[in-house]
Design a protein around this motif. Structure first.
Motif, PDB file in Angstrom:
ATOM      1  N   TRP A  46       0.833  -1.211   0.000  1.00  0.00           N
ATOM      2  CA  TRP A  46       0.000   0.000   0.000  1.00  0.00           C
ATOM      3  C   TRP A  46       0.863   1.255   0.000  1.00  0.00           C
ATOM      4  O   TRP A  46       0.607   2.194  -0.751  1.00  0.00           O
ATOM      5  N   LEU A  47       1.898   1.282   0.800  1.00  0.00           N
ATOM      6  CA  LEU A  47       2.731   2.482   0.897  1.00  0.00           C
ATOM      7  C   LEU A  47       3.409   2.806  -0.432  1.00  0.00           C
ATOM      8  O   LEU A  47       3.436   3.962  -0.859  1.00  0.00           O
ATOM      9  N   TYR A  48       3.931   1.801  -1.103  1.00  0.00           N
ATOM     10  CA  TYR A  48       4.583   2.069  -2.382  1.00  0.00           C
ATOM     11  C   TYR A  48       3.545   2.391  -3.466  1.00  0.00           C
ATOM     12  O   TYR A  48       3.780   3.252  -4.312  1.00  0.00           O
ATOM     13  N   ALA A  49       2.407   1.730  -3.426  1.00  0.00           N
ATOM     14  CA  ALA A  49       1.344   2.047  -4.393  1.00  0.00           C
ATOM     15  C   ALA A  49       0.931   3.502  -4.251  1.00  0.00           C
ATOM     16  O   ALA A  49       0.763   4.216  -5.244  1.00  0.00           O
ATOM     17  N   ARG A  50       0.806   3.947  -3.029  1.00  0.00           N
ATOM     18  CA  ARG A  50       0.435   5.351  -2.777  1.00  0.00           C
ATOM     19  C   ARG A  50       1.527   6.295  -3.294  1.00  0.00           C
ATOM     20  O   ARG A  50       1.238   7.322  -3.892  1.00  0.00           O
ATOM     21  N   GLU A  51       2.780   5.929  -3.080  1.00  0.00           N
ATOM     22  CA  GLU A  51       3.888   6.747  -3.575  1.00  0.00           C
ATOM     23  C   GLU A  51       3.847   6.849  -5.106  1.00  0.00           C
ATOM     24  O   GLU A  51       4.045   7.923  -5.675  1.00  0.00           O
ATOM     25  N   ILE A  52       3.571   5.736  -5.763  1.00  0.00           N
ATOM     26  CA  ILE A  52       3.483   5.725  -7.225  1.00  0.00           C
ATOM     27  C   ILE A  52       2.349   6.636  -7.689  1.00  0.00           C
ATOM     28  O   ILE A  52       2.543   7.498  -8.557  1.00  0.00           O
ATOM     29  N   VAL A  53       1.168   6.433  -7.143  1.00  0.00           N
ATOM     30  CA  VAL A  53       0.001   7.190  -7.591  1.00  0.00           C
ATOM     31  C   VAL A  53       0.190   8.684  -7.319  1.00  0.00           C
ATOM     32  O   VAL A  53      -0.103   9.521  -8.179  1.00  0.00           O
ATOM     33  N   ASP A  54       0.707   9.019  -6.149  1.00  0.00           N
ATOM     34  CA  ASP A  54       0.981  10.428  -5.853  1.00  0.00           C
ATOM     35  C   ASP A  54       2.001  11.001  -6.835  1.00  0.00           C
ATOM     36  O   ASP A  54       1.857  12.115  -7.326  1.00  0.00           O
ATOM     37  N   GLY A  55       3.042  10.226  -7.130  1.00  0.00           N
ATOM     38  CA  GLY A  55       4.075  10.675  -8.057  1.00  0.00           C
ATOM     39  C   GLY A  55       3.546  10.866  -9.460  1.00  0.00           C
ATOM     40  O   GLY A  55       3.851  11.867 -10.121  1.00  0.00           O
ATOM     41  N   VAL A  56       2.742   9.924  -9.924  1.00  0.00           N
ATOM     42  CA  VAL A  56       2.136  10.052 -11.252  1.00  0.00           C
ATOM     43  C   VAL A  56       1.241  11.287 -11.281  1.00  0.00           C
ATOM     44  O   VAL A  56       1.274  12.072 -12.229  1.00  0.00           O
ATOM     45  N   ASN A  57       0.465  11.469 -10.242  1.00  0.00           N
ATOM     46  CA  ASN A  57      -0.433  12.623 -10.179  1.00  0.00           C
ATOM     47  C   ASN A  57       0.350  13.936 -10.174  1.00  0.00           C
ATOM     48  O   ASN A  57      -0.002  14.884 -10.883  1.00  0.00           O
ATOM     49  N   ASP A  58       1.419  13.992  -9.405  1.00  0.00           N
ATOM     50  CA  ASP A  58       2.229  15.214  -9.299  1.00  0.00           C
ATOM     51  C   ASP A  58       2.969  15.552 -10.600  1.00  0.00           C
ATOM     52  O   ASP A  58       3.231  16.719 -10.874  1.00  0.00           O
ATOM     53  N   HIS A  59       3.341  14.538 -11.359  1.00  0.00           N
ATOM     54  CA  HIS A  59       4.161  14.739 -12.566  1.00  0.00           C
ATOM     55  C   HIS A  59       3.425  14.345 -13.846  1.00  0.00           C
ATOM     56  O   HIS A  59       4.056  14.090 -14.873  1.00  0.00           O
ATOM     57  N   ARG A  60       2.115  14.308 -13.782  1.00  0.00           N
ATOM     58  CA  ARG A  60       1.310  13.795 -14.895  1.00  0.00           C
ATOM     59  C   ARG A  60       1.564  14.529 -16.218  1.00  0.00           C
ATOM     60  O   ARG A  60       1.677  13.904 -17.270  1.00  0.00           O
ATOM     61  N   GLU A  61       1.647  15.835 -16.178  1.00  0.00           N
ATOM     62  CA  GLU A  61       1.833  16.599 -17.417  1.00  0.00           C
ATOM     63  C   GLU A  61       3.152  16.208 -18.102  1.00  0.00           C
ATOM     64  O   GLU A  61       3.182  15.918 -19.298  1.00  0.00           O
ATOM     65  N   GLU A  62       4.224  16.189 -17.336  1.00  0.00           N
ATOM     66  CA  GLU A  62       5.535  15.817 -17.873  1.00  0.00           C
ATOM     67  C   GLU A  62       5.519  14.382 -18.406  1.00  0.00           C
ATOM     68  O   GLU A  62       6.010  14.107 -19.506  1.00  0.00           O
ATOM     69  N   ILE A  63       4.951  13.474 -17.614  1.00  0.00           N
ATOM     70  CA  ILE A  63       4.902  12.061 -18.001  1.00  0.00           C
ATOM     71  C   ILE A  63       4.086  11.879 -19.277  1.00  0.00           C
ATOM     72  O   ILE A  63       4.510  11.200 -20.213  1.00  0.00           O
ATOM     73  N   ASP A  64       2.918  12.501 -19.329  1.00  0.00           N
ATOM     74  CA  ASP A  64       2.064  12.356 -20.512  1.00  0.00           C
ATOM     75  C   ASP A  64       2.713  12.949 -21.762  1.00  0.00           C
ATOM     76  O   ASP A  64       2.555  12.414 -22.859  1.00  0.00           O
ATOM     77  N   GLU A  65       3.427  14.049 -21.608  1.00  0.00           N
ATOM     78  CA  GLU A  65       4.129  14.640 -22.760  1.00  0.00           C
ATOM     79  C   GLU A  65       5.165  13.667 -23.313  1.00  0.00           C
ATOM     80  O   GLU A  65       5.290  13.502 -24.534  1.00  0.00           O
TER      81      GLU A  65
END
Length: 138
Positions: A46-65
């Motif tokens: 759960w802790l790492y899943a949360r870290e992943i989801v938070d990270g994807v959410n925080d960097h979504r624009e860069e990642i999607d580009e």
């Protein structure tokens, strides 16, 4: 199955759910957090899943580009929801989690794609992530 592999699957579930239901990722995370309280044996995943989801959410624009620029012929919107979520997870790991070597992120993503998406998804995910790994290394 390692705790991180389980966490990636859990993160995939959350990102996919938010995408399909067209709801906030943070709402999905809040619901999962309530469920996690009753699952003390799954705390590590759960802790790492949360870290992943938070990270994807925080960097979504860069990642999607990056995904869009390397997914030749595919827009983010046109990709299968599962593939999009998998690409976001692995991209975040390669770009923002120095503890995860790029080959590990790619292998884990390809395994998820083969298990949960189309017959061609493993090859597609591998190709896009290979290019993102080259970008991250430069």
């Amino acid at each position: 199955m390692s705790a991180r592999t389980k966490a990636r699957k859990r993160a995939l579930d959350m990102l996919f759910q938010a995408d399909v239901m067209n709801t906030s990722v943070m709402d999905v995370v809040a619901d999962e957090a309530k469920r996690a309280v009753g699952e003390p044996d799954r705390v590590a995943s759960w802790l790492y899943a949360r870290e992943i989801v938070d990270g994807v959410n925080d960097h979504r624009e860069e990642i999607d580009e990056l995904i869009a620029s390397y997914a030749q012929g595919w827009t983010i919107e046109r990709m299968p929801n599962v593939d999009r979520a998998i690409l976001r997870i692995a991209s975040w790991e390669m770009l923002h989690n120095p503890e995860v070597p790029a080959p590990v992120a790619i292998n884990e993503a390809v395994a998820l794609a083969k298990e949960y998406s189309t017959d061609d998804s493993g090859r597609f995910v591998n190709g896009v992530l290979g290019k993102i790994a080259e970008h991250a290394a430069s």
